[in-house]
Design a protein around this motif. Sequence first.
Motif, short mmCIF file in Angstrom:
data_model
loop_
_atom_site.label_atom_id
_atom_site.label_comp_id
_atom_site.label_asym_id
_atom_site.label_seq_id
_atom_site.Cartn_x
_atom_site.Cartn_y
_atom_site.Cartn_z
N CYS A 215 6.23 67.05 72.53
CA CYS A 215 6.80 65.92 71.81
C CYS A 215 8.31 65.90 72.02
CB CYS A 215 6.48 66.01 70.31
SG CYS A 215 7.11 67.51 69.51
N ASP A 228 8.93 55.42 72.19
CA ASP A 228 7.73 55.29 71.36
C ASP A 228 6.96 53.99 71.61
OD1 ASP A 228 6.00 56.16 69.16
OD2 ASP A 228 6.96 54.59 67.98
N TYR A 243 0.92 61.20 76.43
CA TYR A 243 0.88 61.30 74.97
C TYR A 243 2.04 62.18 74.52
CZ TYR A 243 -0.44 62.62 70.22
OH TYR A 243 -0.43 62.85 68.86
N PRO A 245 4.35 62.17 71.12
CA PRO A 245 4.93 61.67 69.86
C PRO A 245 6.45 61.81 69.89
CG PRO A 245 3.06 63.11 69.43
CD PRO A 245 3.38 63.26 70.89
N PHE A 247 9.53 62.07 67.40
CA PHE A 247 9.91 62.34 66.02
C PHE A 247 11.42 62.18 65.81
CE2 PHE A 247 6.18 65.10 66.66
CZ PHE A 247 5.38 64.74 65.58
N LEU A 266 5.61 58.63 59.35
CA LEU A 266 4.97 58.74 60.66
C LEU A 266 3.99 57.61 60.93
CD1 LEU A 266 4.33 62.60 60.84
CD2 LEU A 266 6.28 61.30 61.70
N HIS A 269 5.09 54.81 63.36
CA HIS A 269 5.27 55.06 64.78
C HIS A 269 4.19 54.37 65.60
CE1 HIS A 269 7.90 58.92 64.38
NE2 HIS A 269 8.07 58.13 63.33
N VAL A 271 3.17 55.60 68.73
CA VAL A 271 2.36 56.72 69.22
C VAL A 271 2.05 57.61 68.02
CG1 VAL A 271 2.27 58.72 70.75
CG2 VAL A 271 3.46 56.63 71.48
N ASP A 272 0.76 57.76 67.70
CA ASP A 272 0.34 58.47 66.50
C ASP A 272 0.69 59.96 66.59
OD1 ASP A 272 -0.86 59.39 64.21
OD2 ASP A 272 -2.91 59.26 65.00
N PRO A 273 1.60 60.45 65.73
CA PRO A 273 1.96 61.88 65.77
C PRO A 273 0.96 62.77 65.05
CG PRO A 273 3.68 60.51 64.74
CD PRO A 273 2.42 59.73 64.75
#
Length: 283
Positions: A215, A228, A243, A245, A247, A266, A269, A271-273
Amino acid sequence: MKVSYYPGCSLEGTARDYEESIQAVCKELEIELQELPDWNCCGATAAHSLNHWAAISLSGRNLVIAEKMGEDVVVPCPLCFNRLKTAEKALLGVDKGQFQYTLHGKVKVWDMANFISQDGVLDIIESKVKKPLEGLKVVCYYGCMSSRPPKITDAKDCENPVSMDRILKCLGADVIPWSYKTDCCGASHVIARPDLVFKLVGKLYQKAAEVGAECFVVSCQMCQANLDMYQDKVASKLGTEIYFPIFYFTELIGLALGNPGVKTWLSRHFVDPLRLLKGKNLI
């Protein structure tokens, strides 16, 4: 600890997740953020390319308000930070008489990540960590506005900033060194030249993958948006699956401190973290 606070425009809109995590984390760290009253847009990203006087005046007005409050001013947005520092240099420099505002240099302008990475604040964070981010492999991506040019930002480590590295190590994450932490993401060029931005961002994904990162950690909402929002499009261009995430560093502080707002931040976002964090038993 009390400081004045300049949030900037995007933290009231597209970067609400960043703003909410900042407010929650600072409350837990007993940092009192006093928002500048009647603050205005700093002019980023267009004003300085159109009218130098207007650009200095926009940010200069905010600095004058901060001086009246008498506390150092903390700025979460690197673009805003850069513009306020540019105005500070102009209003204290040899040409200061040509502008409408007078500055006395009585308060320090802080980039948020640099402020949080001070030894005293890190000690407080370390004492409050409930869930160390063990096993989370991160690269810290600073972008190009919080540290460059050093004659404006006063950064001593402009090519190798370490503020977020220090913070994430304090949280227990596996911080991976890499050589692209200050490369540009293309910023607002994504509107006119998405092809250019996709190429720049694609390179960042590839280089992060090469060093084994899972990430990105950022402090800039423009960098967060570009990495993102368009990940699926960049993946399609590169002909591969991606993939990563993305942050905000304050979101991960909140996670390590056990703040209940983390899932809400979160959830905004693209892109699902949560997939990554659940796999690490961190959420």
